[in-house]
Design a protein around this motif. Structure first.
Motif, PDB file in Angstrom:
ATOM      1  N   VAL A   1     -69.605  28.442   6.492  1.00 20.16           N
ATOM      2  CA  VAL A   1     -69.461  27.422   5.451  1.00 20.16           C
ATOM      3  C   VAL A   1     -68.549  26.277   5.880  1.00 20.16           C
ATOM      4  CG1 VAL A   1     -70.002  28.971   3.538  1.00 20.16           C
ATOM      5  CG2 VAL A   1     -67.629  28.679   4.237  1.00 20.16           C
ATOM      6  N   GLY A   2     -68.123  26.305   7.128  1.00 19.97           N
ATOM      7  CA  GLY A   2     -67.346  25.187   7.652  1.00 19.97           C
ATOM      8  C   GLY A   2     -65.876  25.184   7.274  1.00 19.97           C
ATOM      9  N   LEU A   3     -65.360  26.310   6.768  1.00 20.78           N
ATOM     10  CA  LEU A   3     -63.951  26.362   6.392  1.00 20.78           C
ATOM     11  C   LEU A   3     -63.051  26.748   7.554  1.00 20.78           C
ATOM     12  CD1 LEU A   3     -64.163  27.976   2.855  1.00 20.78           C
ATOM     13  CD2 LEU A   3     -63.591  25.611   3.430  1.00 20.78           C
ATOM     14  N   VAL A   4     -63.653  27.276   8.621  1.00 20.77           N
ATOM     15  CA  VAL A   4     -62.904  27.721   9.795  1.00 20.77           C
ATOM     16  C   VAL A   4     -63.629  27.234  11.036  1.00 20.77           C
ATOM     17  CG1 VAL A   4     -62.278  29.777  11.114  1.00 20.77           C
ATOM     18  CG2 VAL A   4     -61.895  29.739   8.667  1.00 20.77           C
ATOM     19  N   GLN A   5     -62.857  26.826  12.014  1.00 18.58           N
ATOM     20  CA  GLN A   5     -63.440  26.398  13.286  1.00 18.58           C
ATOM     21  C   GLN A   5     -62.899  27.268  14.407  1.00 18.58           C
ATOM     22  OE1 GLN A   5     -62.234  22.290  13.199  1.00 18.58           O
ATOM     23  NE2 GLN A   5     -64.201  21.653  12.352  1.00 18.58           N
ATOM     24  N   ARG A   6     -63.794  27.650  15.295  1.00 17.68           N
ATOM     25  CA  ARG A   6     -63.436  28.462  16.463  1.00 17.68           C
ATOM     26  C   ARG A   6     -63.055  27.512  17.592  1.00 17.68           C
ATOM     27  NH1 ARG A   6     -65.816  33.667  18.340  1.00 17.68           N
ATOM     28  NH2 ARG A   6     -66.730  33.636  16.255  1.00 17.68           N
ATOM     29  N   ILE A   7     -61.971  27.816  18.274  1.00 15.87           N
ATOM     30  CA  ILE A   7     -61.561  26.990  19.416  1.00 15.87           C
ATOM     31  C   ILE A   7     -61.200  27.897  20.585  1.00 15.87           C
ATOM     32  CG2 ILE A   7     -60.749  25.067  17.985  1.00 15.87           C
ATOM     33  CD1 ILE A   7     -57.894  26.024  18.579  1.00 15.87           C
ATOM     34  N   LYS A   8     -61.217  27.329  21.760  1.00 12.53           N
ATOM     35  CA  LYS A   8     -60.815  28.034  22.974  1.00 12.53           C
ATOM     36  C   LYS A   8     -59.558  27.382  23.530  1.00 12.53           C
ATOM     37  CE  LYS A   8     -64.099  31.056  24.040  1.00 12.53           C
ATOM     38  NZ  LYS A   8     -63.802  32.433  24.326  1.00 12.53           N
ATOM     39  N   LYS A   9     -58.679  28.227  24.051  1.00  9.86           N
ATOM     40  CA  LYS A   9     -57.502  27.712  24.738  1.00  9.86           C
ATOM     41  C   LYS A   9     -57.749  27.829  26.237  1.00  9.86           C
ATOM     42  CE  LYS A   9     -53.976  28.772  21.283  1.00  9.86           C
ATOM     43  NZ  LYS A   9     -52.716  29.492  21.042  1.00  9.86           N
ATOM     44  N   PRO A  10     -57.396  26.804  27.004  1.00  6.86           N
ATOM     45  CA  PRO A  10     -57.615  26.859  28.453  1.00  6.86           C
ATOM     46  C   PRO A  10     -56.936  28.083  29.073  1.00  6.86           C
ATOM     47  CG  PRO A  10     -56.902  24.663  27.771  1.00  6.86           C
ATOM     48  CD  PRO A  10     -56.770  25.557  26.577  1.00  6.86           C
ATOM     49  N   GLY A  11     -57.692  28.798  29.892  1.00  2.00           N
ATOM     50  CA  GLY A  11     -57.145  29.951  30.593  1.00  2.00           C
ATOM     51  C   GLY A  11     -57.066  31.212  29.749  1.00  2.00           C
ATOM     52  N   ASP A  12     -57.538  31.178  28.530  1.00  6.26           N
ATOM     53  CA  ASP A  12     -57.488  32.338  27.636  1.00  6.26           C
ATOM     54  C   ASP A  12     -58.908  32.654  27.189  1.00  6.26           C
ATOM     55  OD1 ASP A  12     -56.959  34.270  25.702  1.00  6.26           O
ATOM     56  OD2 ASP A  12     -55.250  33.176  24.875  1.00  6.26           O
ATOM     57  N   ARG A  13     -59.333  33.902  27.363  1.00  4.64           N
ATOM     58  CA  ARG A  13     -60.702  34.283  27.029  1.00  4.64           C
ATOM     59  C   ARG A  13     -60.890  34.554  25.540  1.00  4.64           C
ATOM     60  NH1 ARG A  13     -62.096  39.034  30.867  1.00  4.64           N
ATOM     61  NH2 ARG A  13     -63.900  39.052  29.503  1.00  4.64           N
ATOM     62  N   ARG A  14     -59.788  34.729  24.824  1.00  2.00           N
ATOM     63  CA  ARG A  14     -59.902  35.034  23.394  1.00  2.00           C
ATOM     64  C   ARG A  14     -60.302  33.791  22.595  1.00  2.00           C
ATOM     65  NH1 ARG A  14     -54.291  37.531  21.735  1.00  2.00           N
ATOM     66  NH2 ARG A  14     -53.630  35.725  22.899  1.00  2.00           N
ATOM     67  N   ALA A  15     -60.946  34.066  21.481  1.00  2.00           N
ATOM     68  CA  ALA A  15     -61.278  32.988  20.544  1.00  2.00           C
ATOM     69  C   ALA A  15     -60.101  32.807  19.597  1.00  2.00           C
ATOM     70  CB  ALA A  15     -62.534  33.335  19.757  1.00  2.00           C
ATOM     71  N   TYR A  16     -59.840  31.575  19.258  1.00  2.00           N
ATOM     72  CA  TYR A  16     -58.801  31.246  18.287  1.00  2.00           C
ATOM     73  C   TYR A  16     -59.466  30.485  17.143  1.00  2.00           C
ATOM     74  CZ  TYR A  16     -55.277  32.695  21.638  1.00  2.00           C
ATOM     75  OH  TYR A  16     -54.511  33.431  22.491  1.00  2.00           O
ATOM     76  N   PHE A  17     -58.790  30.471  16.017  1.00  2.00           N
ATOM     77  CA  PHE A  17     -59.370  29.865  14.830  1.00  2.00           C
ATOM     78  C   PHE A  17     -58.360  28.980  14.124  1.00  2.00           C
ATOM     79  CE2 PHE A  17     -61.438  33.812  15.766  1.00  2.00           C
ATOM     80  CZ  PHE A  17     -62.784  33.509  15.659  1.00  2.00           C
ATOM     81  N   VAL A  18     -58.881  27.923  13.514  1.00  2.00           N
ATOM     82  CA  VAL A  18     -58.069  27.036  12.682  1.00  2.00           C
ATOM     83  C   VAL A  18     -58.817  26.816  11.372  1.00  2.00           C
ATOM     84  CG1 VAL A  18     -56.904  25.857  14.597  1.00  2.00           C
ATOM     85  CG2 VAL A  18     -59.065  24.961  13.721  1.00  2.00           C
ATOM     86  N   ALA A  19     -58.065  26.580  10.319  1.00  2.00           N
ATOM     87  CA  ALA A  19     -58.662  26.283   9.017  1.00  2.00           C
ATOM     88  C   ALA A  19     -59.041  24.821   8.955  1.00  2.00           C
ATOM     89  CB  ALA A  19     -57.682  26.614   7.894  1.00  2.00           C
ATOM     90  N   THR A  20     -60.175  24.551   8.346  1.00  2.00           N
ATOM     91  CA  THR A  20     -60.557  23.183   8.040  1.00  2.00           C
ATOM     92  C   THR A  20     -59.749  22.806   6.811  1.00  2.00           C
ATOM     93  OG1 THR A  20     -62.753  23.595   8.886  1.00  2.00           O
ATOM     94  CG2 THR A  20     -62.504  21.695   7.442  1.00  2.00           C
ATOM     95  N   LYS A  21     -58.839  21.862   6.967  1.00  2.00           N
ATOM     96  CA  LYS A  21     -57.879  21.587   5.895  1.00  2.00           C
ATOM     97  C   LYS A  21     -58.152  20.303   5.132  1.00  2.00           C
ATOM     98  CE  LYS A  21     -54.223  24.119   8.180  1.00  2.00           C
ATOM     99  NZ  LYS A  21     -52.927  24.068   8.834  1.00  2.00           N
ATOM    100  N   ASN A  22     -58.968  19.437   5.700  1.00  2.00           N
ATOM    101  CA  ASN A  22     -59.195  18.192   4.978  1.00  2.00           C
ATOM    102  C   ASN A  22     -60.669  17.795   5.016  1.00  2.00           C
ATOM    103  OD1 ASN A  22     -59.697  16.534   7.343  1.00  2.00           O
ATOM    104  ND2 ASN A  22     -57.510  16.688   7.755  1.00  2.00           N
ATOM    105  N   PHE A  23     -60.988  16.823   4.220  1.00  2.00           N
ATOM    106  CA  PHE A  23     -62.360  16.379   4.006  1.00  2.00           C
ATOM    107  C   PHE A  23     -63.025  15.932   5.298  1.00  2.00           C
ATOM    108  CE2 PHE A  23     -65.392  13.200   2.189  1.00  2.00           C
ATOM    109  CZ  PHE A  23     -66.127  14.087   1.425  1.00  2.00           C
ATOM    110  N   SER A  24     -62.313  15.192   6.124  1.00  2.00           N
ATOM    111  CA  SER A  24     -62.937  14.676   7.338  1.00  2.00           C
ATOM    112  C   SER A  24     -63.268  15.808   8.312  1.00  2.00           C
ATOM    113  CB  SER A  24     -62.061  13.624   8.014  1.00  2.00           C
ATOM    114  OG  SER A  24     -60.823  14.173   8.380  1.00  2.00           O
TER     115      SER A  24
END
Length: 171
Positions: free
Chosen positions: A67-90
């Motif tokens: 539903v677009g409330l969370v975005q998956r991101i990668k950190k360089p050199g790290d194989r794990r997935a990280y997540f951030v909350a979608t906090k604003n309209f844009s």
């Protein structure tokens, strides 16, 4: 009030919202954890914060990403997935969520149109009742598409709110 109590209140608020929307409270707790975090969190970070297992969190994360409330991101050199909350309209606007809604609206319209075509030439009171219901559904579908398209034209929540407030004052 302590910082920890304030965080607990926010987490509970998101969990209650998720429940009211027919989702697991975990969905709310995860969003709350990400919303309050200053940095991206891994699944294990979220498990530690919420007290839920990584497998439960992984399943709930699919709902939040969908539903677009969370975005998956990668950190360089790290194989794990990280997540951030979608906090604003844009951020939400740039997610694929609203495009999925538009696609669903368009697919629904196509299905309703096919159903109406199937009823062409059919007679009877039940047929007429169903045709009227389908026509009403088409009108609602068109309104939903127009509203979503209009809302997504704004760059920020503030811009959208100003226009809405202006419209309300004219009433």
């Amino acid at each position: 009030m302590s910082l920890e109590e304030a965080k607990r209140i926010i987490m509970e608020t998101f969990a209650n919202t998720a429940r009211r929307l027919g989702q697991s409270e975990l969905v709310g707790y995860i969003y709350g954890a990400l919303f309050l975090a200053n940095d991206p969190l891994s699944l294990s970070d979220i498990a530690e914060i919420t007290g839920y297992s990584i497998s439960h969190i992984s399943s709930a994360m699919k709902v939040l990403e969908g539903v677009g409330l969370v975005q998956r991101i990668k950190k360089p050199g790290d194989r794990r997935a990280y997540f951030v909350a979608t906090k604003n309209f844009s951020e939400w606007r740039s997610s694929a969520f609203y495009e999925k809604i538009l696609r669903d609206i368009d697919e629904t319209k196509e299905s309703i149109m096919r159903a109406l075509e199937e009823l062409e030439g059919e007679q009877g009171s039940e047929v007429e009742e169903i045709k009227e219901k389908l026509k009403m559904a088409l009108r609602r579908n068109e309104v939903a598409r127009k509203l979503l398209t209009l809302i997504m034209q704004f760059k920020s929540e503030e811009e959208l709110l100003k226009v809405l407030e202006s419209c309300l004052k004219k009433e």
